[in-house]
Design a protein around this motif. Structure first.
Motif, PDB file in Angstrom:
ATOM      1  N   GLU A 281     -74.536 -60.005  14.647  1.00 33.48           N
ATOM      2  CA  GLU A 281     -73.958 -58.691  14.370  1.00 33.48           C
ATOM      3  C   GLU A 281     -75.020 -57.600  14.334  1.00 33.48           C
ATOM      4  OE1 GLU A 281     -71.475 -58.612  10.939  1.00 33.48           O
ATOM      5  OE2 GLU A 281     -70.402 -60.427  11.513  1.00 33.48           O
ATOM      6  N   ILE A 282     -76.262 -57.964  14.104  1.00 32.66           N
ATOM      7  CA  ILE A 282     -77.338 -56.980  14.019  1.00 32.66           C
ATOM      8  C   ILE A 282     -77.904 -56.649  15.397  1.00 32.66           C
ATOM      9  CG2 ILE A 282     -79.672 -56.593  13.136  1.00 32.66           C
ATOM     10  CD1 ILE A 282     -78.915 -58.211  10.711  1.00 32.66           C
TER      11      ILE A 282
ATOM     12  N   PHE B 286     -78.921 -50.855  20.591  1.00 36.58           N
ATOM     13  CA  PHE B 286     -78.378 -49.508  20.752  1.00 36.58           C
ATOM     14  C   PHE B 286     -79.306 -48.460  20.127  1.00 36.58           C
ATOM     15  CE2 PHE B 286     -75.601 -46.110  19.000  1.00 36.58           C
ATOM     16  CZ  PHE B 286     -75.227 -45.541  20.205  1.00 36.58           C
ATOM     17  N   VAL B 287     -79.748 -48.713  18.908  1.00 39.62           N
ATOM     18  CA  VAL B 287     -80.644 -47.775  18.228  1.00 39.62           C
ATOM     19  C   VAL B 287     -81.985 -47.704  18.951  1.00 39.62           C
ATOM     20  CG1 VAL B 287     -81.941 -47.387  16.089  1.00 39.62           C
ATOM     21  CG2 VAL B 287     -79.521 -47.959  15.992  1.00 39.62           C
TER      22      VAL B 287
ATOM     23  N   PRO C 205     -76.741 -56.225  18.589  1.00 43.08           N
ATOM     24  CA  PRO C 205     -76.226 -55.115  19.405  1.00 43.08           C
ATOM     25  C   PRO C 205     -76.571 -53.735  18.827  1.00 43.08           C
ATOM     26  CG  PRO C 205     -74.519 -56.756  19.057  1.00 43.08           C
ATOM     27  CD  PRO C 205     -75.667 -57.135  18.178  1.00 43.08           C
ATOM     28  N   TRP C 206     -76.518 -53.603  17.520  1.00 43.15           N
ATOM     29  CA  TRP C 206     -76.868 -52.322  16.895  1.00 43.15           C
ATOM     30  C   TRP C 206     -78.353 -52.037  17.031  1.00 43.15           C
ATOM     31  CZ3 TRP C 206     -73.444 -48.809  15.967  1.00 43.15           C
ATOM     32  CH2 TRP C 206     -72.128 -49.186  15.737  1.00 43.15           C
ATOM     33  N   ALA C 207     -79.188 -53.056  16.918  1.00 46.34           N
ATOM     34  CA  ALA C 207     -80.630 -52.859  17.070  1.00 46.34           C
ATOM     35  C   ALA C 207     -80.982 -52.434  18.493  1.00 46.34           C
ATOM     36  CB  ALA C 207     -81.367 -54.145  16.697  1.00 46.34           C
TER      37      ALA C 207
END
Length: 70
Positions: A20-21, A27-28, A23-25
């Motif tokens: 879960e982390i 993207f950021v 994809p956000w990492a």
């Protein structure tokens, strides 16, 4: 009158799965690299936009981060 001061509170940290982390990492990270490009390299031969609008918009940020621009 009796007061019961023993209460149970759960102090364990929540577990976040790595799946879960990631994809956000990513993207950021891409957003930060895009911002770094606009602040550091959006000028001259590598310019994506004509004119000096982007350069002037991020001009103070360039100096703050140590990028030479003139």
């Amino acid at each position: 009158m009796t007061f019961n001061a023993t209460t149970h509170t759960d102090t364990s940290l929540p577990v976040i799965p790595l799946g879960e982390i990631v994809p956000w990492a990513v993207f950021v990270g891409l957003l930060l690299m895009l911002a770094l490009y606009f602040v550091g390299a959006e000028q001259g031969a590598t310019s994506m936009f004509s004119g000096m609008y982007v350069h002037e918009f991020v001009h103070d940020g360039r100096h703050l981060l140590g990028f030479p621009c003139h």
